[in-house]
Design an enzyme around this catalytic site. Structure first.
Site, PDB file in Angstrom:
ATOM      1  N   ASN A 185      37.707  34.404  55.307  1.00 63.17           N
ATOM      2  CA  ASN A 185      38.547  33.406  54.631  1.00 63.17           C
ATOM      3  C   ASN A 185      39.438  32.620  55.584  1.00 63.17           C
ATOM      4  O   ASN A 185      39.601  31.412  55.437  1.00 63.17           O
ATOM      5  CB  ASN A 185      39.431  34.087  53.577  1.00 63.17           C
ATOM      6  CG  ASN A 185      38.624  34.494  52.352  1.00 63.17           C
ATOM      7  OD1 ASN A 185      37.401  34.479  52.392  1.00 63.17           O
ATOM      8  ND2 ASN A 185      39.310  34.863  51.287  1.00 63.17           N
ATOM      9  N   GLU A 202      43.602  29.286  50.760  1.00 64.39           N
ATOM     10  CA  GLU A 202      44.812  28.893  51.482  1.00 64.39           C
ATOM     11  C   GLU A 202      44.647  27.586  52.250  1.00 64.39           C
ATOM     12  O   GLU A 202      45.619  26.969  52.652  1.00 64.39           O
ATOM     13  CB  GLU A 202      45.235  30.008  52.445  1.00 64.39           C
ATOM     14  CG  GLU A 202      44.208  30.389  53.495  1.00 64.39           C
ATOM     15  CD  GLU A 202      43.231  31.447  52.991  1.00 64.39           C
ATOM     16  OE1 GLU A 202      42.384  31.865  53.771  1.00 64.39           O
ATOM     17  OE2 GLU A 202      43.321  31.837  51.818  1.00 64.39           O
ATOM     18  N   VAL A 223      44.393  37.868  49.071  1.00 65.76           N
ATOM     19  CA  VAL A 223      44.191  36.826  50.083  1.00 65.76           C
ATOM     20  C   VAL A 223      42.843  36.149  49.881  1.00 65.76           C
ATOM     21  O   VAL A 223      42.704  34.931  49.976  1.00 65.76           O
ATOM     22  CB  VAL A 223      44.285  37.424  51.496  1.00 65.76           C
ATOM     23  CG1 VAL A 223      43.950  36.378  52.549  1.00 65.76           C
ATOM     24  CG2 VAL A 223      45.670  37.980  51.734  1.00 65.76           C
ATOM     25  N   ASP A 282      43.191 -12.783  42.505  1.00 62.48           N
ATOM     26  CA  ASP A 282      43.452 -14.203  42.686  1.00 62.48           C
ATOM     27  C   ASP A 282      42.170 -14.868  43.187  1.00 62.48           C
ATOM     28  O   ASP A 282      41.247 -14.191  43.649  1.00 62.48           O
ATOM     29  CB  ASP A 282      44.595 -14.377  43.697  1.00 62.48           C
ATOM     30  CG  ASP A 282      45.127 -15.791  43.736  1.00 62.48           C
ATOM     31  OD1 ASP A 282      44.764 -16.593  42.857  1.00 62.48           O
ATOM     32  OD2 ASP A 282      45.918 -16.099  44.644  1.00 62.48           O
ATOM     33  N   ASP A 336      35.892  30.134  56.999  1.00 63.79           N
ATOM     34  CA  ASP A 336      35.788  29.147  55.921  1.00 63.79           C
ATOM     35  C   ASP A 336      36.495  27.837  56.231  1.00 63.79           C
ATOM     36  O   ASP A 336      36.187  26.806  55.633  1.00 63.79           O
ATOM     37  CB  ASP A 336      36.399  29.718  54.630  1.00 63.79           C
ATOM     38  CG  ASP A 336      35.385  30.555  53.868  1.00 63.79           C
ATOM     39  OD1 ASP A 336      34.234  30.615  54.322  1.00 63.79           O
ATOM     40  OD2 ASP A 336      35.755  31.133  52.837  1.00 63.79           O
ATOM     41  N   GLU A 364      33.598  37.164  46.444  1.00 62.21           N
ATOM     42  CA  GLU A 364      34.259  38.310  47.070  1.00 62.21           C
ATOM     43  C   GLU A 364      34.990  39.157  46.021  1.00 62.21           C
ATOM     44  O   GLU A 364      34.905  40.400  46.037  1.00 62.21           O
ATOM     45  CB  GLU A 364      35.265  37.819  48.123  1.00 62.21           C
ATOM     46  CG  GLU A 364      34.625  37.065  49.279  1.00 62.21           C
ATOM     47  CD  GLU A 364      35.650  36.329  50.125  1.00 62.21           C
ATOM     48  OE1 GLU A 364      35.237  35.630  51.061  1.00 62.21           O
ATOM     49  OE2 GLU A 364      36.860  36.456  49.833  1.00 62.21           O
ATOM     50  N   ASP A 398      50.521 -12.656  45.943  1.00 63.67           N
ATOM     51  CA  ASP A 398      51.010 -13.071  47.258  1.00 63.67           C
ATOM     52  C   ASP A 398      52.406 -13.667  47.228  1.00 63.67           C
ATOM     53  O   ASP A 398      53.078 -13.736  48.247  1.00 63.67           O
ATOM     54  CB  ASP A 398      50.043 -14.063  47.912  1.00 63.67           C
ATOM     55  CG  ASP A 398      49.775 -15.279  47.027  1.00 63.67           C
ATOM     56  OD1 ASP A 398      50.484 -15.445  46.017  1.00 63.67           O
ATOM     57  OD2 ASP A 398      48.867 -16.052  47.348  1.00 63.67           O
TER      58      ASP A 398
END
Length: 909
Positions: free
Chosen positions: A743, A301, A296, A343, A747, A718, A649
């Site tokens: 996490n 995530e 994890v 243009d 975070d 980690e 256009d």
């Protein structure tokens, strides 16, 4: 169509839709729908809107809140957390199992509300751009939203319109329609007003225009016979379903792919770590739980959620700068744009045209007054004159007013004062200054038919019934009109137009162009019938000069593009001299002898020599370019590995807009066909809005890169700290639930804050990135590893120092490591500043969302220590004063290291 048997008004005042309107003469359709030639009144419009509803198809449902909620549980991360909870309960660790379930709930809630808001904001943006239609109501021409059309409305049509309802044609002048969305026939089909057989097939109904099809050529009028779900398009449910499909951008796909790869790579690593730990005698439950926590911890995530938020926020910022995004994928492509082909009229210039000059055989007429002011004086050869008393001047002004599809509203009207093309509006204003009103002229000389503007011939004509026969009023490009003329009007008579005279008038065109004016030629003829060729044997009347000043903000925007390494190329249908003068005025070039490439040089890329290709690719100004030639220009630049933004256009610009990497349509003067083909629509038609959108595109990509780097580098720390301790058989410096807390909870907010940043001004000082560039390059992956090592070092350092120097126990040491990691990741957000930005003043320190996130997350970390119901499952204790001093000191180390590296390698410019 509606299955009624009658179209006449009922006794209740309601109107029934006619059956088989293609089989009924227009007079009967008008009678059945109970509408006068002047159009519906406002009470009639309101009554029919209540009866038939708004002119909308069945609304395509967006993602519901429930769908968004369910989607949160489909991620692999949630699956891993669920396995962790099940294992915790299986091993009897009820507190930790419940804590993991809470982590799942928190992750789901954050993801749900964040994504819900982003999705709803993007859906709301789609409502800002809508189709309009030009209608006649109560005798006045006005522009209304397509949703406001009702059966019986008389719709005025011109090339480039997207048909907003099913119409029965009442008038048709050279109309051709692309009906591929209904019939599958890609070739435009011609239209007429002749009644047909009742059993005529859809593809053969030549007097009908259907909702969703596009007018590619011609003009005319039609009466609405069906709206909303009663239209043919309303019966084709497949189209509505296709419109509701979700879109995922290449950037989001790359983020998803990155996340999946990290998941599987991490699973492989942590399984290996778990096996080694078990073989080394570690507790089985502890190693399994650690392995799951590491899995994890290794995967960011929040990536998909923050990416969605960043894209949505960027789209809103672009909308505030008048750039509406049609295709979400355009947001990221904008940041890689290397060439903008723009243009001239209305984009580099104001598109507020004023007729200032009228060159006649009798002399030069100057007209005072600007913009929509219908008061002005006429001076012929510097002598003030009454325009209606000079025959050739009067004839020229009459043609300018008659050969026209614009409309001036009465001053007392609540509607917009002008409707139509700015050039045609300017011609009407010039006529109004001479007391020539179009409606009054049309009463004297009713319009019989119109030859719509032909982009190939560059001319338009209207035919009018007069006492002398039929008067053909013609306007168009000077070279085209001159070629169609055989005589020229003088004060005395019409005389032959000789070759020397043609050259003289071409010189007049160049003279006006050198003054920065747009030019237009006027001609006419009167013949017995209305069936003669409109562009043959004409009498040349004179030349119009129109002032269209450069926009005030264009020079600065072009300079900004040059600083950003973006080339700006003017692509115009105007005269080369006019184009060059505007280019000099806006800073596009400072070379008075600049090479101007003309449209005739833009052949098929395969037919060009290497030298010709090089000349075109290097050109800054291209004049007399047709829409088809724009397509060749886009192809050439793309073959030269450029990322091309192209403005357009007209209906014929649609292929080039689709071909370009970024198609940019004009919101004010653009046709509906162009808008639907484009990736982005400019509500103000301003070049500066394109540049602002490019800047936002760069900022969005940069923000996504920042929060990806931020999340991955913290997770890497980690992995190194916990994985290393596990392999060495040392006590774990972080517990699984602590990793989850950091996490999943702590975070998310700094990452979101990075995704909402506005970007640093230095973004527009850098060259465009390669469109194939990955979110994280080799340099960024090295940064992830480097930051990860430093973060791991301070985590382990806090653990060791607490035991060795402060005399703490293992529980205090783990708490110190946990808090050190938490605050390290908070300060680490400042390492995400751009290279070359200031140490104190930069896009991170100026981002209020960052400071809000830091304040919130600091509170969440303190709660994890001092609130018992969180401290117990997280196994935290009060570190004490010395412990806190050590935690704060160590947590600043990665920030100091990161800033020192930036100062050494990327000093502030």
């Amino acid at each position: 169509m509606s299955k009624t048997v009658s179209g006449t008004p009922t006794t209740s005042g309601k109107v029934e839709l006619p059956n088989h309107p293609w089989a009924v003469p227009t007079e009967e359709i008008i009678q059945q729908l109970d509408v006068s030639p002047q159009g519906l009144t406002e009470p009639e419009v309101e009554q029919r809107r209540q009866q038939f509803g708004e002119n909308r198809l069945q609304a395509t449902k967006g993602q519901s809140a429930l769908q968004i909620l369910i989607a949160q549980f489909k991620s692999l991360i949630i699956g891993i957390l669920a396995i962790a909870a099940i294992l915790s309960f299986a091993f009897g660790e009820w507190v930790e199992g419940i804590a993991v379930l809470i982590a799942i709930a928190v992750n789901t809630v954050i993801g749900f509300f964040t994504e819900l808001r982003a999705v709803r904001s993007m859906e709301a943006l789609q409502q800002l751009s809508s189709t309009t239609a030009k209608v006649r109501r109560q005798g006045h021409v006005q522009e209304v939203a397509a949703e406001e059309l009702v059966p019986g409305d008389i719709v005025l049509l011109e090339s480039g319109d997207v048909i907003a309802a099913d119409l029965r044609l009442m008038e048709a002048a050279g109309i051709q329609v692309n009906e591929s969305s209904l019939t599958g026939e890609s070739v435009p089909v011609g239209k007429s007003i002749t009644p047909l057989e009742a059993d005529c097939s859809l593809a053969d109904r030549e007097n009908m225009l259907y909702k969703g099809t596009a007018l590619t050529r011609g003009s005319g009028e039609g009466v609405v016979v069906a709206t909303g779900m009663d239209t043919e398009l309303g019966h084709i449910s497949a189209l509505a379903e296709a419109a509701g499909q979700d879109e995922q951008t290449p950037l989001e796909e790359r983020l998803d792919q990155l996340g999946r790869r990290l998941v599987w790579a991490t699973i492989a690593i942590v399984i290996a770590i778990a096996i080694v730990g078990v073989l080394g005698g570690r507790d089985i439950y502890e190693m399994v739980e650690t392995a799951i926590a590491l899995a994890v911890g290794a995967v960011p995530e929040g990536l998909p959620i923050v990416a969605t938020v960043a894209l949505a926020r960027g789209m809103w910022r672009m909308a505030k700068r008048n750039a509406l995004i049609n295709q979400l994928s355009a947001v990221e492509t904008l940041g890689a744009t290397s060439i903008i082909c723009t243009d001239k009229t209305g984009t580099l210039t104001e598109n507020r045209m004023t007729v200032t000059h009228l060159i006649l055989e009798s002399g030069e007429v100057r007209i005072s007054g600007e913009d929509l002011d219908n008061k002005g004086d006429f001076s012929l050869n510097d002598q003030r004159v009454k325009p209606l008393e000079i025959e050739d001047l009067r004839a020229a002004l009459e043609v300018a007013v008659l050969c026209n599809n614009a409309a001036l509203q009465p001053k007392a009207s609540n509607e917009s004062r002008v409707v139509g093309d700015p050039m045609e509006v300017a011609l009407l204003i010039a006529g109004a200054k001479a007391q020539l009103q179009r409606n009054a002229l049309l009463e004297q000389m009713p319009e019989v038919r119109e030859e719509a503007f032909d982009p190939d011939l560059k001319m338009m004509a209207t035919i009018h019934k007069t006492e002398q026969g039929h008067r053909y009023a013609v306007k168009g490009a000077p070279e085209s009109v001159l070629k169609a003329c055989t005589r020229i009007r003088t004060t005395a008579d019409d005389i032959a137009l000789t070759d020397s005279a043609r050259q003289h008038w071409q010189d007049q065109v160049n003279k006006l162009a050198r003054e920065g004016l747009r030019t237009l030629a006027l001609a006419e003829k009167t013949v017995p019938d209305d069936n003669t060729a409109p562009y043959e044997d004409l009498v040349f009347l004179g030349m119009v000069g129109l002032l269209d000043p450069p926009r005030d903000d264009v020079r600065a925007a072009i300079a900004e593009c040059k600083d950003a390494g973006i080339r700006v190329v003017m692509v115009t249908g105007d005269q080369p001299v006019t184009a060059k003068n505007i280019g000099l005025a806006v800073g596009l070039t400072d070379d008075t002898n600049a090479d101007i490439v003309q449209g005739r040089d833009l052949k098929d890329p395969d037919d060009l020599t290497p030298e010709e290709r090089q000349r075109i690719v290097q050109a800054t100004i291209l004049a007399r370019v047709s829409p088809e030639q724009k397509l060749n220009l886009v192809t050439l630049h793309q073959r030269n590995h450029a990322v091309v933004a192209m403005t357009g256009d007209g209906v014929n610009d649609a292929p080039a807009l689709r071909k370009a990497d970024i198609g940019v349509a004009m919101g004010q003067r653009g046709t509906q066909v162009a808008k639907e083909a484009a990736d982005m629509v400019l509500q103000d038609d301003s070049f500066a809005s394109i540049v602002a959108a490019v800047e936002q595109g760069r900022a969005i990509f940069n923000n996504i890169r920042k929060f990806t780097l931020y999340l991955l580098s913290g997770n890497m720390g980690e992995i190194i700290a916990v994985g290393g301790a596990s392999l060495l058989g040392a006590p774990l410096p972080l517990l699984p639930l602590q990793i989850l807390y950091i996490n999943v909870v702590n975070d998310a907010f700094p990452a979101l804050a990075l995704g909402l940043g506005e970007g640093h001004p230095s973004l527009m000082k850098e060259p465009p990135r390669d469109s194939r560039e990955q979110i994280l390059t080799r340099r960024h992956w090295l940064a992830v590893l480097g930051y990860g090592i430093v973060i791991a070092a301070v985590i382990v350092g806090a653990f060791v120092l607490t035991i060795a120097r402060l005399g703490g126990n293992q529980e205090q040491a783990v708490t110190a490591s946990f808090m050190t990691l938490g605050f390290t990741r908070l300060w680490h957000v400042f390492n995400m500043r751009d290279r070359g930005s200031g140490l104190i003043h930069n896009e991170i320190t100026h981002n209020p969302f960052v400071w809000g996130a830091l304040l919130l997350c600091t509170g969440l970390l303190l709660v994890a220590v001092y609130v018992p119901f969180l401290a117990a499952p997280l196994r935290t204790v009060d570190p004490g004063t010395q412990g806190w001093l050590m935690i704060i000191g160590l947590s600043l180390v990665p920030l100091v290291v990161g800033q020192l590296v930036k100062l050494v390698h990327n000093p502030k410019r």
